[in-house]
Design a protein around this motif. Structure first.
Motif, mmCIF file in Angstrom:
data_model
loop_
_atom_site.group_PDB
_atom_site.id
_atom_site.type_symbol
_atom_site.label_atom_id
_atom_site.label_comp_id
_atom_site.label_asym_id
_atom_site.label_seq_id
_atom_site.Cartn_x
_atom_site.Cartn_y
_atom_site.Cartn_z
ATOM 1 N N LEU A 206 3.163 61.004 40.914
ATOM 2 C CA LEU A 206 3.357 60.371 39.605
ATOM 3 C C LEU A 206 2.058 60.337 38.807
ATOM 4 C CD1 LEU A 206 5.746 57.416 40.456
ATOM 5 C CD2 LEU A 206 6.271 59.446 39.116
ATOM 6 N N ARG A 207 0.949 60.101 39.486
ATOM 7 C CA ARG A 207 -0.347 60.086 38.809
ATOM 8 C C ARG A 207 -0.647 61.467 38.215
ATOM 9 N NH1 ARG A 207 -3.616 58.025 42.768
ATOM 10 N NH2 ARG A 207 -3.069 55.960 42.058
ATOM 11 N N ARG A 208 -0.381 62.529 38.985
ATOM 12 C CA ARG A 208 -0.624 63.885 38.491
ATOM 13 C C ARG A 208 0.276 64.210 37.303
ATOM 14 N NH1 ARG A 208 0.121 65.463 43.907
ATOM 15 N NH2 ARG A 208 -1.768 64.959 45.024
ATOM 16 N N VAL A 209 1.538 63.816 37.370
ATOM 17 C CA VAL A 209 2.465 64.075 36.257
ATOM 18 C C VAL A 209 2.017 63.320 35.012
ATOM 19 C CG1 VAL A 209 4.828 63.665 35.473
ATOM 20 C CG2 VAL A 209 4.423 64.631 37.727
ATOM 21 N N PHE A 210 1.580 62.084 35.178
ATOM 22 C CA PHE A 210 1.111 61.300 34.039
ATOM 23 C C PHE A 210 -0.109 61.952 33.401
ATOM 24 C CE2 PHE A 210 -1.677 57.925 32.365
ATOM 25 C CZ PHE A 210 -0.864 57.463 31.341
ATOM 26 N N LEU A 211 -1.059 62.396 34.219
ATOM 27 C CA LEU A 211 -2.259 63.045 33.670
ATOM 28 C C LEU A 211 -1.899 64.365 32.977
ATOM 29 C CD1 LEU A 211 -4.849 62.377 36.516
ATOM 30 C CD2 LEU A 211 -4.727 61.307 34.261
ATOM 31 N N LEU A 212 -0.976 65.115 33.531
ATOM 32 C CA LEU A 212 -0.543 66.359 32.905
ATOM 33 C C LEU A 212 0.137 66.084 31.566
ATOM 34 C CD1 LEU A 212 -0.253 69.437 33.165
ATOM 35 C CD2 LEU A 212 1.930 69.023 34.311
ATOM 36 N N ALA A 213 0.997 65.072 31.509
ATOM 37 C CA ALA A 213 1.665 64.713 30.253
ATOM 38 C C ALA A 213 0.652 64.241 29.219
ATOM 39 C CB ALA A 213 2.709 63.631 30.508
ATOM 40 N N LEU A 214 -0.343 63.484 29.651
ATOM 41 C CA LEU A 214 -1.389 63.025 28.743
ATOM 42 C C LEU A 214 -2.182 64.201 28.192
ATOM 43 C CD1 LEU A 214 -2.707 60.420 27.632
ATOM 44 C CD2 LEU A 214 -4.288 60.542 29.550
ATOM 45 N N ALA A 215 -2.525 65.162 29.049
ATOM 46 C CA ALA A 215 -3.266 66.346 28.606
ATOM 47 C C ALA A 215 -2.433 67.169 27.620
ATOM 48 C CB ALA A 215 -3.655 67.193 29.812
ATOM 49 N N MET A 216 -1.150 67.316 27.874
ATOM 50 C CA MET A 216 -0.288 68.083 26.964
ATOM 51 C C MET A 216 -0.136 67.375 25.619
ATOM 52 S SD MET A 216 2.586 69.378 29.614
ATOM 53 C CE MET A 216 3.267 70.742 28.702
ATOM 54 N N PHE A 217 -0.023 66.049 25.655
ATOM 55 C CA PHE A 217 0.083 65.285 24.412
ATOM 56 C C PHE A 217 -1.199 65.422 23.589
ATOM 57 C CE2 PHE A 217 0.158 61.204 22.017
ATOM 58 C CZ PHE A 217 1.330 61.429 21.319
ATOM 59 N N ALA A 218 -2.350 65.355 24.255
ATOM 60 C CA ALA A 218 -3.627 65.530 23.566
ATOM 61 C C ALA A 218 -3.733 66.943 22.986
ATOM 62 C CB ALA A 218 -4.776 65.252 24.532
ATOM 63 N N LEU A 219 -3.270 67.940 23.727
ATOM 64 C CA LEU A 219 -3.295 69.319 23.241
ATOM 65 C C LEU A 219 -2.429 69.470 21.992
ATOM 66 C CD1 LEU A 219 -4.226 72.257 23.735
ATOM 67 C CD2 LEU A 219 -2.137 72.555 25.069
ATOM 68 N N LEU A 220 -1.253 68.827 21.984
ATOM 69 C CA LEU A 220 -0.394 68.887 20.798
ATOM 70 C C LEU A 220 -1.067 68.257 19.589
ATOM 71 C CD1 LEU A 220 3.116 68.061 22.281
ATOM 72 C CD2 LEU A 220 2.388 70.209 21.236
ATOM 73 N N ILE A 221 -1.750 67.154 19.782
ATOM 74 C CA ILE A 221 -2.450 66.494 18.669
ATOM 75 C C ILE A 221 -3.569 67.388 18.152
ATOM 76 C CG2 ILE A 221 -3.934 64.531 18.062
ATOM 77 C CD1 ILE A 221 -2.195 62.838 19.927
ATOM 78 N N ILE A 222 -4.341 67.983 19.044
ATOM 79 C CA ILE A 222 -5.450 68.858 18.654
ATOM 80 C C ILE A 222 -4.910 70.079 17.915
ATOM 81 C CG2 ILE A 222 -7.260 70.368 19.544
ATOM 82 C CD1 ILE A 222 -7.706 68.238 21.734
ATOM 83 N N LEU A 223 -3.825 70.683 18.443
ATOM 84 C CA LEU A 223 -3.242 71.844 17.759
ATOM 85 C C LEU A 223 -2.710 71.468 16.375
ATOM 86 C CD1 LEU A 223 -1.337 73.691 20.616
ATOM 87 C CD2 LEU A 223 -3.261 74.543 19.291
ATOM 88 N N ASN A 224 -2.138 70.303 16.228
ATOM 89 C CA ASN A 224 -1.645 69.852 14.926
ATOM 90 C C ASN A 224 -2.798 69.726 13.936
ATOM 91 O OD1 ASN A 224 0.039 68.931 12.931
ATOM 92 N ND2 ASN A 224 0.046 66.823 13.685
ATOM 93 N N ILE A 225 -3.905 69.169 14.387
ATOM 94 C CA ILE A 225 -5.066 68.998 13.489
ATOM 95 C C ILE A 225 -5.646 70.360 13.121
ATOM 96 C CG2 ILE A 225 -7.434 68.126 13.381
ATOM 97 C CD1 ILE A 225 -6.459 65.749 15.102
ATOM 98 N N VAL A 226 -5.812 71.243 14.107
ATOM 99 C CA VAL A 226 -6.413 72.558 13.843
ATOM 100 C C VAL A 226 -5.506 73.397 12.946
ATOM 101 C CG1 VAL A 226 -7.067 74.734 14.966
ATOM 102 C CG2 VAL A 226 -7.786 72.562 15.949
ATOM 103 N N LEU A 227 -4.213 73.412 13.213
ATOM 104 C CA LEU A 227 -3.310 74.239 12.425
ATOM 105 C C LEU A 227 -3.076 73.686 11.021
ATOM 106 C CD1 LEU A 227 -0.695 75.232 15.134
ATOM 107 C CD2 LEU A 227 -2.544 76.627 14.188
ATOM 108 N N SER A 228 -3.234 72.388 10.800
ATOM 109 C CA SER A 228 -3.061 71.824 9.476
ATOM 110 C C SER A 228 -4.270 72.115 8.592
ATOM 111 C CB SER A 228 -2.791 70.326 9.561
ATOM 112 O OG SER A 228 -3.937 69.660 10.041
ATOM 113 N N LEU A 229 -5.441 72.429 9.168
ATOM 114 C CA LEU A 229 -6.643 72.745 8.392
ATOM 115 C C LEU A 229 -6.587 74.172 7.873
ATOM 116 C CD1 LEU A 229 -9.443 71.046 10.524
ATOM 117 C CD2 LEU A 229 -8.448 70.242 8.397
ATOM 118 N N THR A 230 -5.860 75.033 8.483
ATOM 119 C CA THR A 230 -5.849 76.442 8.057
ATOM 120 C C THR A 230 -4.827 76.740 7.020
ATOM 121 O OG1 THR A 230 -4.388 77.040 9.859
ATOM 122 C CG2 THR A 230 -6.749 77.327 10.192
#
Length: 90
Positions: A66-90
């Motif tokens: 469960l700890r690994r799944v939570f960390l993976l979900a957190l990393a994916m959520f952070a990646l989505l936020i970063i991609l949203n910010i980067v793609l909205s600037l272009t």
């Protein structure tokens, strides 16, 4: 005549073995070694305690998963936020 019931018959309670009230320590012999080994039994557990220990033994690895799944979900959520910010600037 009494009505029959579907209840199972109750079993009589087990009676403890009779023990002498007074033990003469001068003439008493030491118990055999087998009796000492029997006295070292683990205490009896209730059903819920035994079930909890069994579940803990069988499913102890789930906490790590469960700890690994939570960390993976957190990393994916952070990646989505970063991609949203980067793609909205272009």
């Amino acid at each position: 005549m009494a009505k029959k019931s579907n209840r199972p018959k109750s079993k009589p309670a087990a009676r403890p073995a009779a023990t002498p009230d007074i033990i003469d320590t001068e003439t008493a012999e030491a118990p055999p070694p087998a009796a000492e080994a029997r006295a070292a039994k683990a205490p009896k557990l209730s059903r819920s305690q035994a079930a909890a220990e069994r579940i803990e033994d069988e499913y102890g690895f789930i906490v790590g998963d469960l700890r690994r799944v939570f960390l993976l979900a957190l990393a994916m959520f952070a990646l989505l936020i970063i991609l949203n910010i980067v793609l909205s600037l272009t």
